[in-house]
Design a protein around this motif. Structure first.
Motif, PDB file in Angstrom:
ATOM      1  N   PRO A   1      -7.515   6.599   3.523  1.00 46.07           N
ATOM      2  CA  PRO A   1      -7.782   5.113   2.684  1.00 46.07           C
ATOM      3  C   PRO A   1      -6.363   4.490   2.528  1.00 46.07           C
ATOM      4  N   MET A   2      -6.459   3.289   2.451  1.00 48.66           N
ATOM      5  CA  MET A   2      -5.450   2.101   2.086  1.00 48.66           C
ATOM      6  C   MET A   2      -5.507   2.134   0.696  1.00 48.66           C
ATOM      7  N   ILE A   3      -4.666   2.356  -0.240  1.00 46.11           N
ATOM      8  CA  ILE A   3      -4.404   2.394  -1.460  1.00 46.11           C
ATOM      9  C   ILE A   3      -3.395   1.529  -2.094  1.00 46.11           C
ATOM     10  N   PRO A   4      -3.744   0.357  -2.784  1.00 45.42           N
ATOM     11  CA  PRO A   4      -2.656  -0.339  -3.393  1.00 45.42           C
ATOM     12  C   PRO A   4      -1.579   0.164  -4.100  1.00 45.42           C
ATOM     13  N   LEU A   5      -0.397  -0.317  -4.037  1.00 44.53           N
ATOM     14  CA  LEU A   5       1.116   0.689  -4.323  1.00 44.53           C
ATOM     15  C   LEU A   5       0.915   0.536  -5.913  1.00 44.53           C
ATOM     16  N   ARG A   6       0.523  -0.538  -6.537  1.00 42.11           N
ATOM     17  CA  ARG A   6       0.760  -0.863  -7.892  1.00 42.11           C
ATOM     18  C   ARG A   6      -0.509  -1.195  -8.546  1.00 42.11           C
ATOM     19  N   GLY A   7      -0.725  -0.808  -9.819  1.00 45.61           N
ATOM     20  CA  GLY A   7      -1.808  -0.999 -10.641  1.00 45.61           C
ATOM     21  C   GLY A   7      -2.378  -0.082 -11.462  1.00 45.61           C
ATOM     22  N   THR A   8      -1.665   1.306 -11.406  1.00 45.65           N
ATOM     23  CA  THR A   8      -2.116   2.161 -12.228  1.00 45.65           C
ATOM     24  C   THR A   8      -1.208   2.688 -13.084  1.00 45.65           C
TER      25      THR A   8
ATOM     26  N   VAL B   1       1.009  -1.181  -0.012  1.00 45.93           N
ATOM     27  CA  VAL B   1      -0.061   0.104  -0.057  1.00 45.93           C
ATOM     28  C   VAL B   1       1.011   1.304   0.025  1.00 45.93           C
ATOM     29  N   MET B   2       0.264   2.477  -0.575  1.00 48.00           N
ATOM     30  CA  MET B   2       1.152   3.405  -0.698  1.00 48.00           C
ATOM     31  C   MET B   2       1.218   4.011   0.898  1.00 48.00           C
ATOM     32  N   PRO B   3       2.334   4.805   1.119  1.00 48.82           N
ATOM     33  CA  PRO B   3       2.423   5.483   2.347  1.00 48.82           C
ATOM     34  C   PRO B   3       1.237   6.573   2.520  1.00 48.82           C
ATOM     35  N   PRO B   4       1.031   6.647   3.651  1.00 49.40           N
ATOM     36  CA  PRO B   4      -0.259   7.687   4.216  1.00 49.40           C
ATOM     37  C   PRO B   4       0.051   8.953   3.601  1.00 49.40           C
ATOM     38  N   ALA B   5       1.295   9.552   3.406  1.00 45.35           N
ATOM     39  CA  ALA B   5       1.484  10.751   3.112  1.00 45.35           C
ATOM     40  C   ALA B   5       0.934  11.151   1.807  1.00 45.35           C
ATOM     41  N   TRP B   6       1.187  10.062   0.998  1.00 49.97           N
ATOM     42  CA  TRP B   6       0.876  10.128  -0.508  1.00 49.97           C
ATOM     43  C   TRP B   6      -0.438  10.017  -0.790  1.00 49.97           C
ATOM     44  N   VAL B   7      -1.143   9.482   0.234  1.00 43.72           N
ATOM     45  CA  VAL B   7      -2.817   9.498   0.072  1.00 43.72           C
ATOM     46  C   VAL B   7      -3.287  10.949   0.658  1.00 43.72           C
ATOM     47  N   ARG B   8      -2.823  11.352   1.670  1.00 41.17           N
ATOM     48  CA  ARG B   8      -3.158  12.721   2.042  1.00 41.17           C
ATOM     49  C   ARG B   8      -2.938  13.634   0.975  1.00 41.17           C
TER      50      ARG B   8
ATOM     51  N   PRO C   1      -3.271  11.621  -7.425  1.00 42.17           N
ATOM     52  CA  PRO C   1      -2.048  10.811  -6.866  1.00 42.17           C
ATOM     53  C   PRO C   1      -0.543  10.977  -7.545  1.00 42.17           C
ATOM     54  N   SER C   2      -0.735  10.940  -8.774  1.00 42.17           N
ATOM     55  CA  SER C   2       0.680  11.156  -9.518  1.00 42.17           C
ATOM     56  C   SER C   2       1.146  12.592  -9.236  1.00 42.17           C
ATOM     57  N   VAL C   3       0.534  13.660  -9.170  1.00 40.77           N
ATOM     58  CA  VAL C   3       0.859  14.920  -8.895  1.00 40.77           C
ATOM     59  C   VAL C   3       1.347  15.243  -7.401  1.00 40.77           C
ATOM     60  N   ALA C   4       0.466  14.590  -6.661  1.00 39.50           N
ATOM     61  CA  ALA C   4       0.681  14.865  -5.139  1.00 39.50           C
ATOM     62  C   ALA C   4       2.113  13.976  -4.752  1.00 39.50           C
ATOM     63  N   ALA C   5       2.395  12.853  -5.106  1.00 39.09           N
ATOM     64  CA  ALA C   5       3.647  12.064  -5.257  1.00 39.09           C
ATOM     65  C   ALA C   5       4.815  12.972  -5.755  1.00 39.09           C
ATOM     66  N   GLY C   6       4.395  13.553  -6.917  1.00 37.08           N
ATOM     67  CA  GLY C   6       5.596  14.279  -7.731  1.00 37.08           C
ATOM     68  C   GLY C   6       5.796  15.395  -6.577  1.00 37.08           C
TER      69      GLY C   6
END
Length: 699
Positions: free
Chosen positions: A170-177, A128-135, A243-248
């Motif tokens: 939310p718990m978001i899978p790390l892979r699949g997009t 799953v993605m780190p919570p910071a990415w999700v927020r 999600p992409s721009v936030a992680a970026g």
């Protein structure tokens, strides 16, 4: 302030103001910035939605425009059609269609261990993605939807922001997009959370008190109600780049600081190796006026200001022996780093624009008079994020490659300008920094493998409808790995440089003491047994000292003790030649006495200054460093209490077996780990940027 440094500092200052509640994060679709993403994602700052009536009205108009389209029985992609390659199907069950969308996108892997981290004693990798990415994704998506082009109601967007206020992640899978139609899969788990899907799980709280529970249970505990989703609201929530721009944004914030740090570390490396840094002179870079190159050279000069370990800036080296110009890893650092400072600024601009863009499909163009339009397009294609991330990752690889070379040169006896092999300050053989040398190569190899552009690996997907897709989140994830590797390498560089510069300072102190004894014409001087007068002592001393210095630095393959006999032997022939040339009578017994006396002086001076005797104090070292490295060195020695490493006698196992205390003994890995943890979490970069902001330490 130069462009890149200024941008890096502005982001940092904005974040400090947000953390200190001097500014608020108010989402309105147009003014979200990278600092706000960091504040929400990493520092628990809570955003709010603007109360501006124009924004609320725009949202309402977009919903009404879509309703008017449906009333006319117009075909609207994703509202009464199937999705992607299945868009040739039609339906009148527009609300169920939105659940269909979530149903097929909530399809990636989350394991039982992910839902119960306490049971994962085998430390299997997270899925799953780190919570910071999700927020970060939540706040980015709310802001993008607030622009009023997505037919998403204000109450639904408020439900997104409510998750942040109640620490529901939310718990978001790390892979699949593949970040083609935006990041459908990751956002579907966020949309499923506010909709109350019983099989979507969330983390509530943080730290030891964190729990993983089903979304409806978390909403109920927090006094929130599930959001029903209107005819385009699931699509409007998940069909975008958030999600992409936030992680970026998260990784770019770190990368900007690592790029600035690399310039400070280049100055530090130059001091470690006693460099001739005329390569940083403004004239050289004005003659090739690339903005990034000029900035890097200017910063390095600023960080070197006041250094007593280098020549070429405040003083020029006109004569001498040895390698006359520094090696490429420092001498061409401005030319190496400069272009990537420019790339990082472009990447930052791309992400800042994307944060305040509408990135879903179809888009609603409402008008106050009614009769607006709905258009199908491709703003979800997140290549702008891929472009930013691929550039950032390549910049990190280039920075890492430079740091790798610098550390290798500092540790190696053939390149470090006279420091002991492996930076061993002890009086017998040790391999002190050899492991760091190997580790740096491991980090560099992994970093180099990550540097390849993710965009070159696109695969067609979804019935060939998504024949081209951005892979933006994958690129962001790889860039996160690259930034972490450069942080590893920076920590090693800092630790090694502190060791090296302290040894350099101690050698300079020792050689200065020898020079004083050579120039001393009194009976305690080194040349006392030769029967010379004061002017002759002065003349001979000027001849001998450069030879003493070069010989001392040349024999650096083992310990400081091994240098002493070579240094003593080196002066005998020139002393004899001087006496013969000047027809000065000196008996053989006097020459023997001179050599023995000089040997005693070298030995006693060395033994008083080198380990295991007390070596030079950190305060004395810091006083001789440039403005940049002085901060880093003092932080390591004072803030982290990490001392000079003196080999085997500092090893905890060795001390345990000798029955000696082990409380203050640590492995080298523990020391480097402390530096690594301190870079971002421990305040070291805050200290560096605060100094840059206030001018403190940068005269």
């Amino acid at each position: 302030m130069s462009p890149h440094s200024g941008a890096t500092l502005r982001l940092w200052k904005q974040l400090q103001d947000l953390k200190d509640q001097k500014q608020k994060i108010v989402l309105d679709g147009n003014n979200l910035d990278i600092a706000s993403i960091i504040a929400v994602a990493r520092h628990e700052v809570k955003p709010t939605i603007t109360t501006d009536e124009h924004v609320a009205k725009q949202l309402e108009l977009s919903v009404n425009t879509l309703a008017d389209y449906l009333a006319h029985k117009y075909v609207v992609y994703g509202v009464n059609t199937g999705f992607g390659g299945s868009a040739d199907t039609r339906t009148s069950d527009v609300l169920d269609l939105q659940i269909h969308l979530l149903q097929h996108t909530q399809s990636a892997i989350i394991t039982a261990a992910d839902k119960d981290p306490a049971s994962n004693s085998e430390r299997e990798p997270s899925h799953v993605m780190p919570p910071a990415w999700v927020r970060g994704a939540i706040v980015a998506r709310a802001n993008q939807n607030l622009r009023g082009h997505s037919a998403v109601r204000l109450c639904v967007l408020q439900s997104l922001v409510d998750l942040l206020h109640h620490d529901i992640t939310p718990m978001i899978p790390l892979r699949g997009t593949i970040s083609a139609s935006g990041d459908l899969m990751p956002m579907s788990y966020i949309a499923g959370t506010i909709a109350g899907n019983p099989d979507v799980f969330v983390q509530v709280g943080k730290g030891k008190g964190a729990r993983v529970i089903p979304a409806p249970e978390a909403l109920k505990e927090s006094g929130l109600s599930p959001s029903g989703l209107g005819p385009k609201e699931a699509l409007g929530l998940i069909n975008g780049t958030a999600p992409s721009v936030a992680a970026g944004c998260l990784v770019l914030y770190d990368a900007q600081q690592l790029a600035l740090l690399s310039q400070m570390l280049t100055a530090f490396a130059s001091e470690c190796m006693g460099g001739n840094v005329e390569w940083a002179q403004p004239f050289i870079h004005a003659a090739r006026p690339h903005t990034g190159q000029i900035e890097a050279a200017s910063n390095i000069r600023r960080f070197l200001k006041g250094s007593q370990f280098v020549d070429g800036l405040e003083s020029r080296k006109r004569t001498g022996e040895g390698l006359w110009q520094d090696r490429y890893s420092t001498r061409t650092a401005p030319q190496w780093i400069g272009p990537y400072l420019e790339d990082l600024l472009l990447a930052q601009h791309q992400l800042e624009v994307e944060l305040n863009s509408t990135s879903d499909n179809p888009l609603v163009n409402p008008t106050e008079q009614g009769g607006g339009e709905v258009y199908s397009g491709g703003n979800f294609q997140a290549v702008v994020v891929t472009s930013a991330m691929d550039k950032t990752r390549l910049a990190l690889q280039m920075i890492g490659r430079m740091l790798w070379s610098q550390v290798s040169e500092i540790i190696g006896p053939h390149t470090n300008n006279g420091l002991e092999a492996n930076l061993n300050p002890s009086d017998h053989e040790n391999y002190t920094m050899k492991g760091i040398d190997v580790n740096m190569s491991a980090y560099m190899s992994e970093l180099a493998a990550l540097a390849h552009p993710v965009s070159a690996h696109v695969m067609s997907a979804e019935m060939h409808n998504q024949g081209i897709n951005s892979l933006a989140l994958i690129s962001a994830r790889r860039t996160m790995e690259a930034a972490d590797l450069v942080a590893h390498m920076s920590a090693c560089h800092i630790y090694v440089s502190c060791q090296a510069v302290e040894m350099r300072a101690n050698h300079l102190r020792f050689l200065s003491a020898l020079q004083d004894r050579l120039q001393d014409a009194t009976p305690t001087g080194a040349l006392r047994d030769l029967g010379l007068n004061e002017s002759q002592v002065d003349s001979l001393a000027k001849t001998l000292y450069p030879l003493v210095e070069s010989t001392w630095y040349h024999w650096n393959a083992n310990t400081w003790k091994d240098r002493m006999p070579k240094t003593v032997d080196a002066v005998v022939a020139p002393v004899t030649e001087y006496l013969a040339t000047n027809e000065h009578e000196c008996s053989m017994s006097s020459l023997i006495a001179f050599k023995k006396h000089f040997q005693n002086i070298v030995q006693s001076t060395a033994e008083a200054m080198f380990y295991p005797s007390p070596t030079i104090t950190p305060a004395e070292v810091a006083a001789q460093l440039g403005d940049g490295s002085a901060q880093l060195y003092t932080w390591v020695r004072s803030k982290l209490n990490i001392p000079l490493h003196c080999g085997l006698k500092d090893d905890p196992l060795y001390n345990a077996r000798q029955g000696l205390p082990t409380e203050d003994k640590k492995t080298i890995g523990s020391r480097v780990s402390a530096v690594y943890e301190g870079l971002f979490k421990g305040g070291m970069m805050d200290m560096v940027l605060d100094g840059l902001d206030t001018g403190r330490g940068y005269s």
